[in-house]
Design a protein around this motif. Sequence first.
Motif, PDB file in Angstrom:
ATOM      1  N   ASP A  27       0.845  -1.179   0.000  1.00 54.24           N
ATOM      2  CA  ASP A  27       0.000   0.000   0.000  1.00 54.24           C
ATOM      3  C   ASP A  27       0.893   1.247   0.000  1.00 54.24           C
ATOM      4  N   PRO A  28       0.899   2.022  -1.086  1.00 55.22           N
ATOM      5  CA  PRO A  28       1.805   3.178  -1.161  1.00 55.22           C
ATOM      6  C   PRO A  28       1.501   4.255  -0.133  1.00 55.22           C
ATOM      7  N   SER A  29       0.294   4.267   0.417  1.00 51.42           N
ATOM      8  CA  SER A  29      -0.043   5.289   1.414  1.00 51.42           C
ATOM      9  C   SER A  29       0.692   5.080   2.732  1.00 51.42           C
ATOM     10  N   LEU A  30       1.291   3.891   2.946  1.00 52.69           N
ATOM     11  CA  LEU A  30       2.027   3.622   4.182  1.00 52.69           C
ATOM     12  C   LEU A  30       3.530   3.894   4.054  1.00 52.69           C
ATOM     13  N   ILE A  31       4.017   4.068   2.846  1.00 52.33           N
ATOM     14  CA  ILE A  31       5.451   4.303   2.648  1.00 52.33           C
ATOM     15  C   ILE A  31       5.838   5.632   3.291  1.00 52.33           C
ATOM     16  N   GLY A  32       6.927   5.608   4.045  1.00 51.48           N
ATOM     17  CA  GLY A  32       7.411   6.822   4.691  1.00 51.48           C
ATOM     18  C   GLY A  32       7.703   6.600   6.158  1.00 51.48           C
ATOM     19  N   ILE A 105      -6.960   6.973   8.510  1.00 50.41           N
ATOM     20  CA  ILE A 105      -7.883   8.004   8.975  1.00 50.41           C
ATOM     21  C   ILE A 105      -7.812   9.191   8.012  1.00 50.41           C
ATOM     22  N   ASN A 106      -6.590   9.547   7.638  1.00 48.62           N
ATOM     23  CA  ASN A 106      -6.318  10.537   6.599  1.00 48.62           C
ATOM     24  C   ASN A 106      -4.910  10.248   6.081  1.00 48.62           C
ATOM     25  N   ALA A 107      -4.363  11.080   5.213  1.00 45.86           N
ATOM     26  CA  ALA A 107      -3.064  10.804   4.597  1.00 45.86           C
ATOM     27  C   ALA A 107      -1.923  10.731   5.608  1.00 45.86           C
ATOM     28  N   ASP A 108      -2.114  11.329   6.788  1.00 42.30           N
ATOM     29  CA  ASP A 108      -1.046  11.378   7.782  1.00 42.30           C
ATOM     30  C   ASP A 108      -1.359  10.626   9.070  1.00 42.30           C
ATOM     31  N   THR A 109      -2.446   9.867   9.097  1.00 42.28           N
ATOM     32  CA  THR A 109      -2.851   9.156  10.311  1.00 42.28           C
ATOM     33  C   THR A 109      -3.384   7.777   9.933  1.00 42.28           C
ATOM     34  N   TYR A 127      -4.094  -5.294  20.729  1.00 42.40           N
ATOM     35  CA  TYR A 127      -4.190  -3.910  21.161  1.00 42.40           C
ATOM     36  C   TYR A 127      -4.242  -3.018  19.942  1.00 42.40           C
ATOM     37  N   ASP A 128      -4.644  -1.784  20.122  1.00 40.90           N
ATOM     38  CA  ASP A 128      -4.727  -0.863  19.001  1.00 40.90           C
ATOM     39  C   ASP A 128      -3.925   0.394  19.305  1.00 40.90           C
ATOM     40  N   PHE A 129      -3.545   1.075  18.244  1.00 45.61           N
ATOM     41  CA  PHE A 129      -2.772   2.299  18.375  1.00 45.61           C
ATOM     42  C   PHE A 129      -2.897   3.098  17.077  1.00 45.61           C
ATOM     43  N   THR A 130      -2.512   4.355  17.166  1.00 49.17           N
ATOM     44  CA  THR A 130      -2.556   5.243  16.011  1.00 49.17           C
ATOM     45  C   THR A 130      -1.146   5.746  15.744  1.00 49.17           C
ATOM     46  N   GLU A 131      -0.776   5.773  14.467  1.00 46.17           N
ATOM     47  CA  GLU A 131       0.512   6.334  14.073  1.00 46.17           C
ATOM     48  C   GLU A 131       0.272   7.588  13.257  1.00 46.17           C
ATOM     49  N   ARG A 132       1.222   8.518  13.377  1.00 46.56           N
ATOM     50  CA  ARG A 132       1.158   9.756  12.616  1.00 46.56           C
ATOM     51  C   ARG A 132       2.412   9.906  11.770  1.00 46.56           C
TER      52      ARG A 132
END
Length: 136
Positions: A27-32, A105-109, A127-132
């Motif tokens: 998924d290219p949206s996760l690269i970075g 959630i959006n391009a940065d979350t 467990y769950d978590f959010t990355e930015r």
Amino acid sequence: MKRNFSLALVVLAATLGGCAANTPANDPSLIGSWKGLRAENGKCQFLSWKNNFKPDGRFTITFFRDAQQTQPIQTEHGTWSAANGKNELRTDGVRLPDVYTYKLINADTVHYVNVASDPSGDCQEDYDFTERRIRG
């Protein structure tokens, strides 16, 4: 007749080989680069981290003891694959992968839920978590 059969086998093998090469890309949206943390009052020990998902399918992740990310614990490397809401991380030297479902959630979350981890991992709970995303 035998020559045509051999040619058909070569064509079939080339076709099947081409199909294998066309597996879905990560998924290219996760690269970075991303940062995240576990909740301090969650099911697992508190950690924060920075990770980098590279386009070639490799990742690097550094874990920290503190939310400010000034006290590193360790850095791990491995391979990642993500598509259709499922991200699998295979850390070098670890027998089984960590598997997460994810939702942008959006391009940065991005929000993750851990659904499987190697038995030697520090937390065996779902467990769950959010990355930015880290910009710049």
